[in-house]
Design a protein around this motif. Sequence first.
Motif, PDB file in Angstrom:
ATOM      1  N   GLY A   1       0.814  -1.212   0.000  1.00  0.00           N
ATOM      2  CA  GLY A   1       0.000   0.000   0.000  1.00  0.00           C
ATOM      3  C   GLY A   1       0.844   1.258   0.000  1.00  0.00           C
ATOM      4  O   GLY A   1       0.552   2.222  -0.715  1.00  0.00           O
TER       5      GLY A   1
ATOM      6  N   VAL B   1       0.904   4.098  -2.976  1.00  0.00           N
ATOM      7  CA  VAL B   1       0.693   5.537  -2.757  1.00  0.00           C
ATOM      8  C   VAL B   1       1.904   6.319  -3.265  1.00  0.00           C
ATOM      9  O   VAL B   1       1.754   7.386  -3.892  1.00  0.00           O
ATOM     10  CB  VAL B   1       0.437   5.833  -1.272  1.00  0.00           C
ATOM     11  CG1 VAL B   1       0.422   7.343  -1.022  1.00  0.00           C
ATOM     12  CG2 VAL B   1      -0.875   5.220  -0.811  1.00  0.00           C
TER      13      VAL B   1
ATOM     14  N   MET C   1      -8.931   6.686  -1.165  1.00  0.00           N
ATOM     15  CA  MET C   1      -9.739   5.755  -0.386  1.00  0.00           C
ATOM     16  C   MET C   1      -9.601   4.343  -0.932  1.00  0.00           C
ATOM     17  O   MET C   1      -9.552   3.377  -0.172  1.00  0.00           O
ATOM     18  CB  MET C   1     -11.208   6.199  -0.412  1.00  0.00           C
ATOM     19  CG  MET C   1     -12.135   5.350   0.452  1.00  0.00           C
ATOM     20  SD  MET C   1     -11.575   5.189   2.173  1.00  0.00           S
ATOM     21  CE  MET C   1     -11.423   6.913   2.646  1.00  0.00           C
TER      22      MET C   1
ATOM     23  N   SER D   1     -15.507   2.219  -1.605  1.00  0.00           N
ATOM     24  CA  SER D   1     -14.926   3.563  -1.607  1.00  0.00           C
ATOM     25  C   SER D   1     -15.957   4.583  -2.056  1.00  0.00           C
ATOM     26  O   SER D   1     -16.051   5.687  -1.490  1.00  0.00           O
ATOM     27  CB  SER D   1     -13.708   3.612  -2.539  1.00  0.00           C
ATOM     28  OG  SER D   1     -12.717   2.707  -2.119  1.00  0.00           O
TER      29      SER D   1
ATOM     30  N   VAL E   1      -6.372   2.952   0.411  1.00  0.00           N
ATOM     31  CA  VAL E   1      -6.436   2.618   1.846  1.00  0.00           C
ATOM     32  C   VAL E   1      -7.229   1.331   2.059  1.00  0.00           C
ATOM     33  O   VAL E   1      -6.793   0.424   2.787  1.00  0.00           O
ATOM     34  CB  VAL E   1      -7.071   3.778   2.640  1.00  0.00           C
ATOM     35  CG1 VAL E   1      -7.321   3.360   4.089  1.00  0.00           C
ATOM     36  CG2 VAL E   1      -6.167   5.004   2.603  1.00  0.00           C
TER      37      VAL E   1
END
Length: 309
Positions: free
Chosen positions: A141, A145, A206, A242, A209
């Motif tokens: 993750g 990002v 979102m 999301s 995440v």
Amino acid sequence: MKNEAISVGGQAVIEGVMMRAPHSLVVAVRTLSGKIEFKKQDLRLLSDRYAILRKPVLRGVVALWQSLVWGVKALDFSAQKAVEEEDQKDSGALSFLLALVLGIGGAVLLFMVLPLFLTGLLRKVLPIVDQSSLAFNMADGVIRVAVFLIYVIAISALKDIRRLFQYHGAEHKSIYTFEAGRDLTVANAKDFSMLHPRCGTSFLLMVMVLSIMIFSMIPHESSFWIKGGARLALLPLIAGLSYEFIKYSAKMRGNRIMETMMAPGLWLQRLTTREPTEEMVEVALAALKEALDMEEVRKSETAPAKQGL
């Protein structure tokens, strides 16, 4: 008086903005001559035809797919009008399909396959990444990002992308003006923020995440191909969840807890929006006005039919 009955959204395109009301879509583009050209479309929603597609999560998947299709078509129109090439013809269904497939494929490779590959390499350096499914997906993750941030920062150096981000800011200011119940004028729109909680940038964050938590369900011992396939299969679920979160957060403005949760998405928008010129805001407002006018015409046409039932 605030306009809460009608939900409007939009997207920046080349030298213009696409605005969408519930059943109306308008693309406004500033041509080289300074004229604003429009493309108008009545929207036929799958959710209107099939009740099951209005259910939570499912409605998000369908809405996002349709938004993707409309968005690519809007970009195609804006690319033609922005350069005013009179002899340029419509790209056609085949070219549109190719652009859509390449766009989705590129996003999957860059934001799903590449992070997974890099995390696989990281397993050889950090034992905990190899031993824990949670650690593996946390690392994945963070890398995802980071790849996204590097990508956005890199393309921001391009002049055309900076102008696109300015139109993105104009889109947000125009929507805020409508939601506040103010007259749709450039003077009013200039007072509002470029950062909006329902922005696609916040949605993407979102997705990243939620993917960390949901991808953790995939056994970390699985092969690269099994993990990749499982992630693709889970992507609609993540996108749907999301969508629901972003939709709910828009209803909870003013709630401190929700605003805290949405803050990272707003921070990220500082990379994807720029302060627009007055001319850009004018284009965004023109698209919004046309979409709202189409919505009013549709309501007036369907009202007699409803009264006769």
